[in-house]
Motif scaffolding. Sequence first.
Motif, short mmCIF file in Angstrom:
data_model
loop_
_atom_site.label_atom_id
_atom_site.label_comp_id
_atom_site.label_asym_id
_atom_site.label_seq_id
_atom_site.Cartn_x
_atom_site.Cartn_y
_atom_site.Cartn_z
N UNK A 100 0.86 -1.18 0.00
CA UNK A 100 0.00 0.00 0.00
C UNK A 100 0.90 1.23 0.00
N UNK A 101 0.59 2.18 -0.86
CA UNK A 101 1.36 3.43 -0.95
C UNK A 101 0.50 4.57 -0.41
N UNK A 102 1.08 5.37 0.47
CA UNK A 102 0.39 6.54 1.02
C UNK A 102 1.20 7.77 0.64
N UNK A 103 0.56 8.73 -0.02
CA UNK A 103 1.33 9.87 -0.52
C UNK A 103 0.53 11.16 -0.49
N UNK A 104 1.23 12.23 -0.18
CA UNK A 104 0.64 13.56 -0.24
C UNK A 104 1.44 14.44 -1.18
N UNK B 36 1.82 10.90 7.29
CA UNK B 36 1.10 9.63 7.14
C UNK B 36 1.52 8.58 8.16
N UNK B 37 2.47 8.93 9.05
CA UNK B 37 2.99 7.94 9.98
C UNK B 37 1.91 7.24 10.80
N UNK B 38 1.00 7.97 11.46
CA UNK B 38 -0.01 7.28 12.28
C UNK B 38 -0.86 6.30 11.47
N UNK B 39 -1.30 6.71 10.28
CA UNK B 39 -2.10 5.83 9.43
C UNK B 39 -1.26 4.65 8.97
N UNK B 40 -0.01 4.90 8.60
CA UNK B 40 0.87 3.83 8.13
C UNK B 40 1.10 2.79 9.21
N UNK B 41 1.26 3.24 10.44
CA UNK B 41 1.46 2.30 11.55
C UNK B 41 0.25 1.38 11.72
N UNK B 42 -0.93 1.93 11.57
CA UNK B 42 -2.14 1.12 11.72
C UNK B 42 -2.28 0.10 10.59
N UNK C 147 0.16 -1.14 8.81
CA UNK C 147 1.33 -2.03 8.70
C UNK C 147 1.13 -3.37 9.40
N UNK C 148 0.06 -3.51 10.16
CA UNK C 148 -0.20 -4.80 10.82
C UNK C 148 -0.39 -5.92 9.81
N UNK C 149 -0.91 -5.58 8.63
CA UNK C 149 -1.13 -6.63 7.62
C UNK C 149 -0.86 -6.15 6.20
N UNK C 150 -0.12 -5.04 6.06
CA UNK C 150 0.28 -4.54 4.76
C UNK C 150 1.71 -4.03 4.82
N UNK C 151 2.39 -4.11 3.70
CA UNK C 151 3.64 -3.37 3.55
C UNK C 151 3.26 -1.96 3.11
N UNK C 152 3.68 -0.97 3.89
CA UNK C 152 3.26 0.41 3.63
C UNK C 152 4.47 1.24 3.20
N UNK C 153 4.34 1.86 2.05
CA UNK C 153 5.37 2.73 1.50
C UNK C 153 4.92 4.18 1.62
N UNK C 154 5.73 5.00 2.27
CA UNK C 154 5.48 6.44 2.34
C UNK C 154 6.72 7.17 1.82
N UNK C 155 6.54 8.42 1.43
CA UNK C 155 7.65 9.15 0.83
C UNK C 155 7.47 10.65 1.02
N UNK C 156 8.58 11.37 1.04
CA UNK C 156 8.54 12.82 0.91
C UNK C 156 8.52 13.12 -0.59
#
Length: 273
Positions: A26-30, A38-44, A46-55
Amino acid sequence: MTAVPSTLRVPDAQLHYEVRGIGPLVVLVGAPMDAEAFEPLAELLAADHTVLTTDPRGIGRSPVDDPAQDSTPPLRARDLAALIEHVDLGPAAVALGSSGGACSVLALAQAHPERVRAVVAHEPPLVELLDDRDELHKGTEDMIATYLDGDVLGAWGKFMDQANIQLPPGALEHMFGGDRDPRQLADERRWFEHELRGTTHWKPDTVALKSVATQVVVGIGANSGGELCDRASRALAGALGVEPVLFPGGHIGFTEDPAAFAVRFREVLDAIG
């Protein structure tokens, strides 16, 4: 869950990105919001997804070679495609973009559909889809000029007025006045000078988006009724022939209540399949 920070060199920038969790990608981007937002959402998730965030390019820890280069959705989509390829987990199950990041994931689906199975475009500022686009573009030029003339609060006041975002008295001064972090100030100037115009002038190819295999979900904050991005999102949904999906909160609902947002996002993930 501990995130693993890394960098990826692309032809004209160095991208900071973080990976956490295990499972489907899952990719989260602004844009301009960075990975920290996106850290708080990514942490939630990440329990069952690989989460990619970026600047995004030019923001925070992602410097560009040419500081005068404008940031556009197609450029940011190219970056996302490179990041997805680099982490080597196959196509992303879904890419969630918020605000300017929603334009980025739409451009990703349009130009690089092989990299993502579905995108959730949460409140993209697609001014070009609105009948009053010319007036809105003039307003954008005015707020940019106001900012570059040194009137930070005046520029943000004009931005909020045009976006039809209502703030309580004193909120603008609290958010953008007084002593501020140098990185925040640099990102803010970058956004006004080299990103806001390129994002709001971009127009998605809705015919192409309807023809690609990538599924497009249009998200709107439940509290955003009547705001500029609510109007633009509904225009996008109409052009695509889909019903918009409501998410908790407003324009940045994923920061206002990450837990509630995650619950709704998981429902959308389940519906996508």
